[in-house]
Motif scaffolding. Structure first.
Motif, mmCIF file in Angstrom:
data_model
loop_
_atom_site.group_PDB
_atom_site.id
_atom_site.type_symbol
_atom_site.label_atom_id
_atom_site.label_comp_id
_atom_site.label_asym_id
_atom_site.label_seq_id
_atom_site.Cartn_x
_atom_site.Cartn_y
_atom_site.Cartn_z
ATOM 1 N N GLY A 58 0.559 14.264 5.906
ATOM 2 C CA GLY A 58 1.979 14.235 6.211
ATOM 3 C C GLY A 58 2.750 15.044 5.187
ATOM 4 N N HIS A 59 3.928 15.526 5.580
ATOM 5 C CA HIS A 59 4.764 16.266 4.642
ATOM 6 C C HIS A 59 5.462 15.308 3.681
ATOM 7 N N ALA A 60 5.605 15.744 2.449
ATOM 8 C CA ALA A 60 6.392 14.983 1.480
ATOM 9 C C ALA A 60 7.811 14.828 2.004
ATOM 10 N N GLY A 61 8.380 13.641 1.817
ATOM 11 C CA GLY A 61 9.741 13.406 2.279
ATOM 12 C C GLY A 61 9.809 12.277 3.292
ATOM 13 N N GLN A 62 10.854 12.282 4.086
ATOM 14 C CA GLN A 62 11.105 11.182 5.015
ATOM 15 C C GLN A 62 10.104 11.116 6.166
ATOM 16 N N GLU A 63 9.337 12.171 6.374
ATOM 17 C CA GLU A 63 8.301 12.119 7.405
ATOM 18 C C GLU A 63 7.343 10.960 7.145
ATOM 19 N N LEU A 64 7.111 10.654 5.863
ATOM 20 C CA LEU A 64 6.275 9.512 5.493
ATOM 21 C C LEU A 64 7.098 8.333 4.993
ATOM 22 N N ILE A 65 8.048 8.599 4.094
ATOM 23 C CA ILE A 65 8.794 7.521 3.451
ATOM 24 C C ILE A 65 9.629 6.737 4.458
ATOM 25 N N GLY A 66 10.287 7.444 5.375
ATOM 26 C CA GLY A 66 11.165 6.771 6.323
ATOM 27 C C GLY A 66 10.454 6.162 7.511
ATOM 28 N N THR A 67 9.151 6.347 7.600
ATOM 29 C CA THR A 67 8.397 5.846 8.746
ATOM 30 C C THR A 67 7.322 4.857 8.308
ATOM 31 N N TYR A 68 6.182 5.359 7.857
ATOM 32 C CA TYR A 68 5.045 4.500 7.549
ATOM 33 C C TYR A 68 5.255 3.650 6.298
ATOM 34 N N VAL A 69 5.927 4.212 5.304
ATOM 35 C CA VAL A 69 6.233 3.410 4.114
ATOM 36 C C VAL A 69 7.209 2.296 4.477
ATOM 37 N N ALA A 70 8.231 2.655 5.246
ATOM 38 C CA ALA A 70 9.216 1.647 5.662
ATOM 39 C C ALA A 70 8.572 0.535 6.478
ATOM 40 N N ALA A 71 7.519 0.858 7.217
ATOM 41 C CA ALA A 71 6.827 -0.133 8.045
ATOM 42 C C ALA A 71 5.732 -0.872 7.286
ATOM 43 N N GLY A 72 5.518 -0.537 6.006
ATOM 44 C CA GLY A 72 4.496 -1.215 5.219
ATOM 45 C C GLY A 72 3.087 -0.808 5.595
ATOM 46 N N GLN A 73 2.913 0.417 6.120
ATOM 47 C CA GLN A 73 1.609 0.841 6.612
ATOM 48 C C GLN A 73 0.831 1.707 5.630
ATOM 49 N N LEU A 74 1.398 1.979 4.445
ATOM 50 C CA LEU A 74 0.705 2.787 3.443
ATOM 51 C C LEU A 74 0.584 2.017 2.139
ATOM 52 N N GLU A 75 -0.547 2.216 1.462
ATOM 53 C CA GLU A 75 -0.746 1.623 0.138
ATOM 54 C C GLU A 75 -0.106 2.490 -0.945
ATOM 55 N N PRO A 76 0.501 1.882 -1.955
ATOM 56 C CA PRO A 76 0.955 2.655 -3.120
ATOM 57 C C PRO A 76 -0.245 3.273 -3.830
#
Length: 329
Positions: free
Chosen positions: A81-99
């Motif tokens: 995924g591209h750095a930015g809201q493509e990941l942060i505003g979607t999968y991170v917001a949904a709790g689908q990615l590990e830190p």
């Protein structure tokens, strides 16, 4: 910044290529598992694992192959995924990615990765992806022979650009500016915004400090509308590689595409500054409009240890030295 074309192919393993939002948007959020104390640096030898990426042709696919070879086996459960809201505003917001803070600490990546990049892949103090490159988006590709044959100089300003394409159209070239599918249109739009507004106003437009109804933004929209009159009518049916091919084949004079196009031209065996040339998008000299590809660790990954080993290679000097020269980044 924008999404790119996806298709399904096999690359030395089952490598599933898909647009990030299409491939994973339906997954249900799950809690992140506890992190092991000791993280392995190599993948287990007999696991069936997958990675999601949109790198399907030219230097893109070759670059991915090169990094997989450094990994030493099949790529694990991860996606691009591209750095930015493509990941942060979607999968991170949904709790689908590990830190991934632990990987940055173990490998010292915070000491070597660009400071301006880390906030784009972070949220709430956690880092959620591993960048593998920095791309320059605002690049004008051109065919040197076509320009020479028509007495056209490489344009430095938007006015120069319009004048050059007017000359080429008058000489019988129907579409001097090659363009591809929808995401490449958005790419073109962003570069024309930057060329018209300049970097400060451009950044303010996205931060909310500037209004889309401002007079200079309206000028940018008019410039974009004018640029489109020089493009090919079949653009929606072409990939970005197809559009780039039109330039090196001499069927178009220009294409606006990121620096990854160089990897494609190298794969074709084209000679730099003879069969293709490059310059900043007219009006953007001195600006570096960038994007970054990165890989993530989904929560509940079936082969988590292998995924961590893959991410370790993706963020390593060896992995990036193998990948970026071929990818064109």
């Amino acid at each position: 910044m924008f999404n790119r074309k996806a298709s399904w192919i096999a690359v030395a393993l089952l490598v599933v290529f898909s647009m990030v939002l299409t491939a994973c948007g339906g997954a249900a959020p799950t809690a992140a598992p506890e992190q092991p104390v000791d993280q392995p640096t190599q993948a287990p030898s007999k696991q069936q694992v997958e990675v999601f990426s949109w790198w399907t042709g030219g230097g893109e696919a070759a670059g991915l192959d090169a990094m997989i070879k450094v990994f030493g086996g099949d790529a694990p459960d991860s996606w691009q995924g591209h750095a930015g809201q493509e990941l942060i505003g979607t999968y991170v917001a949904a709790g689908q990615l590990e830190p991934l803070n632990f990987l940055y600490e173990e490998n010292g990546w915070l000491d070597v990765m660009p400071e301006t990049l880390i906030p784009l892949i972070s949220d709430g103090g956690n880092i959620y992806s591993v960048p593998v490159n920095i791309h320059r988006a605002n690049v004008l590709w051109y065919n040197p022979q076509v320009l020479t044959d028509n007495g056209v100089e490489v344009p430095a300003t938007l006015d120069d650009f319009f004048a050059a394409m007017d000359t080429l159209k008058a000489a019988g070239m129907d579409a001097p500016l090659a363009m591809g599918e929808q995401w490449t249109v958005m790419h073109l739009f962003e570069t024309i915004l930057l060329a018209t507004l300049g970097p400060d106003a451009y950044n303010q437009l996205w931060s909310g400090e500037k209004n889309w109804g401002d007079a200079d933004v309206k000028v940018a929209l008019e410039n974009f509308k004018k640029v489109l009159t020089y493009t090919n009518s079949d653009s929606s049916s072409l990939s970005w590689q197809d559009a780039s091919q039109l330039v090196v084949d001499g069927d178009a004079a220009f294409n606006i595409m990121g620096d990854w196009a160089e990897g494609f031209f190298k794969e074709l065996g084209k000679e730099p500054m003879v069969e293709f040339g490059w310059a900043p998008v007219p009006g953007t000299n001195g600006s570096f409009q960038f994007l970054s590809d990165s890989f993530v660790l989904p929560t509940g990954a079936p082969n988590r240890d292998a995924a961590i080993a893959w991410l370790t290679v993706a963020g390593s000097k060896e992995g990036q030295d193998a990948f970026n020269p071929v990818k064109g980044s």
